[in-house]
Write a protein that holds these residues in place. Sequence first.
Motif, PDB file in Angstrom:
ATOM      1  N   MET A 262       1.548  -1.340   8.884  1.00 18.03           N
ATOM      2  CA  MET A 262       1.231  -2.464   8.018  1.00 18.03           C
ATOM      3  C   MET A 262       1.753  -2.160   6.608  1.00 18.03           C
ATOM      4  O   MET A 262       1.534  -1.072   6.087  1.00 18.03           O
ATOM      5  CB  MET A 262      -0.276  -2.699   8.011  1.00 18.03           C
ATOM      6  N   PRO A 263       2.466  -3.098   5.993  1.00 19.20           N
ATOM      7  CA  PRO A 263       3.011  -2.834   4.659  1.00 19.20           C
ATOM      8  C   PRO A 263       1.905  -2.725   3.616  1.00 19.20           C
ATOM      9  O   PRO A 263       0.862  -3.352   3.739  1.00 19.20           O
ATOM     10  CB  PRO A 263       3.900  -4.042   4.389  1.00 19.20           C
ATOM     11  N   SER A 264       2.155  -1.916   2.614  1.00 20.17           N
ATOM     12  CA  SER A 264       1.181  -1.822   1.531  1.00 20.17           C
ATOM     13  C   SER A 264       1.367  -2.993   0.584  1.00 20.17           C
ATOM     14  O   SER A 264       2.448  -3.571   0.488  1.00 20.17           O
ATOM     15  CB  SER A 264       1.349  -0.500   0.790  1.00 20.17           C
ATOM     16  N   LEU A 265       0.314  -3.331  -0.122  1.00 23.70           N
ATOM     17  CA  LEU A 265       0.391  -4.446  -1.060  1.00 23.70           C
ATOM     18  C   LEU A 265       1.329  -4.149  -2.215  1.00 23.70           C
ATOM     19  O   LEU A 265       1.894  -5.053  -2.809  1.00 23.70           O
ATOM     20  CB  LEU A 265      -1.009  -4.798  -1.572  1.00 23.70           C
ATOM     21  N   SER A 266       1.534  -2.873  -2.520  1.00 24.98           N
ATOM     22  CA  SER A 266       2.409  -2.513  -3.634  1.00 24.98           C
ATOM     23  C   SER A 266       3.888  -2.746  -3.311  1.00 24.98           C
ATOM     24  O   SER A 266       4.716  -2.778  -4.194  1.00 24.98           O
ATOM     25  CB  SER A 266       2.192  -1.051  -4.029  1.00 24.98           C
ATOM     26  N   SER A 267       4.218  -2.945  -2.026  1.00 27.67           N
ATOM     27  CA  SER A 267       5.622  -3.160  -1.652  1.00 27.67           C
ATOM     28  C   SER A 267       6.065  -4.599  -1.877  1.00 27.67           C
ATOM     29  O   SER A 267       7.227  -4.925  -1.714  1.00 27.67           O
ATOM     30  CB  SER A 267       5.841  -2.794  -0.182  1.00 27.67           C
ATOM     31  N   GLY A 268       5.140  -5.461  -2.232  1.00 28.70           N
ATOM     32  CA  GLY A 268       5.467  -6.871  -2.412  1.00 28.70           C
ATOM     33  C   GLY A 268       5.452  -7.644  -1.120  1.00 28.70           C
ATOM     34  O   GLY A 268       5.758  -8.829  -1.088  1.00 28.70           O
ATOM     35  N   SER A 269       5.087  -6.990  -0.029  1.00 30.19           N
ATOM     36  CA  SER A 269       5.012  -7.639   1.279  1.00 30.19           C
ATOM     37  C   SER A 269       3.597  -8.088   1.562  1.00 30.19           C
ATOM     38  O   SER A 269       2.637  -7.540   1.031  1.00 30.19           O
ATOM     39  CB  SER A 269       5.447  -6.672   2.381  1.00 30.19           C
ATOM     40  N   LEU A 270       3.470  -9.055   2.405  1.00 27.65           N
ATOM     41  CA  LEU A 270       2.169  -9.540   2.806  1.00 27.65           C
ATOM     42  C   LEU A 270       2.152  -9.665   4.316  1.00 27.65           C
ATOM     43  O   LEU A 270       3.018 -10.330   4.891  1.00 27.65           O
ATOM     44  CB  LEU A 270       1.887 -10.904   2.167  1.00 27.65           C
ATOM     45  N   ALA A 271       1.215  -9.004   4.951  1.00 28.11           N
ATOM     46  CA  ALA A 271       1.088  -9.095   6.408  1.00 28.11           C
ATOM     47  C   ALA A 271       0.318 -10.369   6.737  1.00 28.11           C
ATOM     48  O   ALA A 271      -0.735 -10.641   6.158  1.00 28.11           O
ATOM     49  CB  ALA A 271       0.351  -7.881   6.945  1.00 28.11           C
TER      50      ALA A 271
END
Length: 80
Positions: free
Chosen positions: A1-10
């Motif tokens: 699951m991507p982290s929120l700091s990567s700018g991604s949203l699961a």
Amino acid sequence: MPSLSSGSLAIETTGDGNCLFNSTSLFLCGDESLADCLRMLTACELYLRANDYVISKPKMKELLSRANEHNSLCSSFAIK
């Protein structure tokens, strides 16, 4: 699951084998209502422009040729 700091949203989509179209629909309109239409448009694009997609792929040309032969053979046995 991507982290929120990567700018991604699961986000969660329906797990029915159409996750590409479901997620694209979610991106475009906020729900999965366009998934079937997107799948149909993709199939039409691939069918109508098959030669454009296989022009540089010899193996794909061979498979497309076999598929066309198979379709011709099947249609000769079709009940009219």
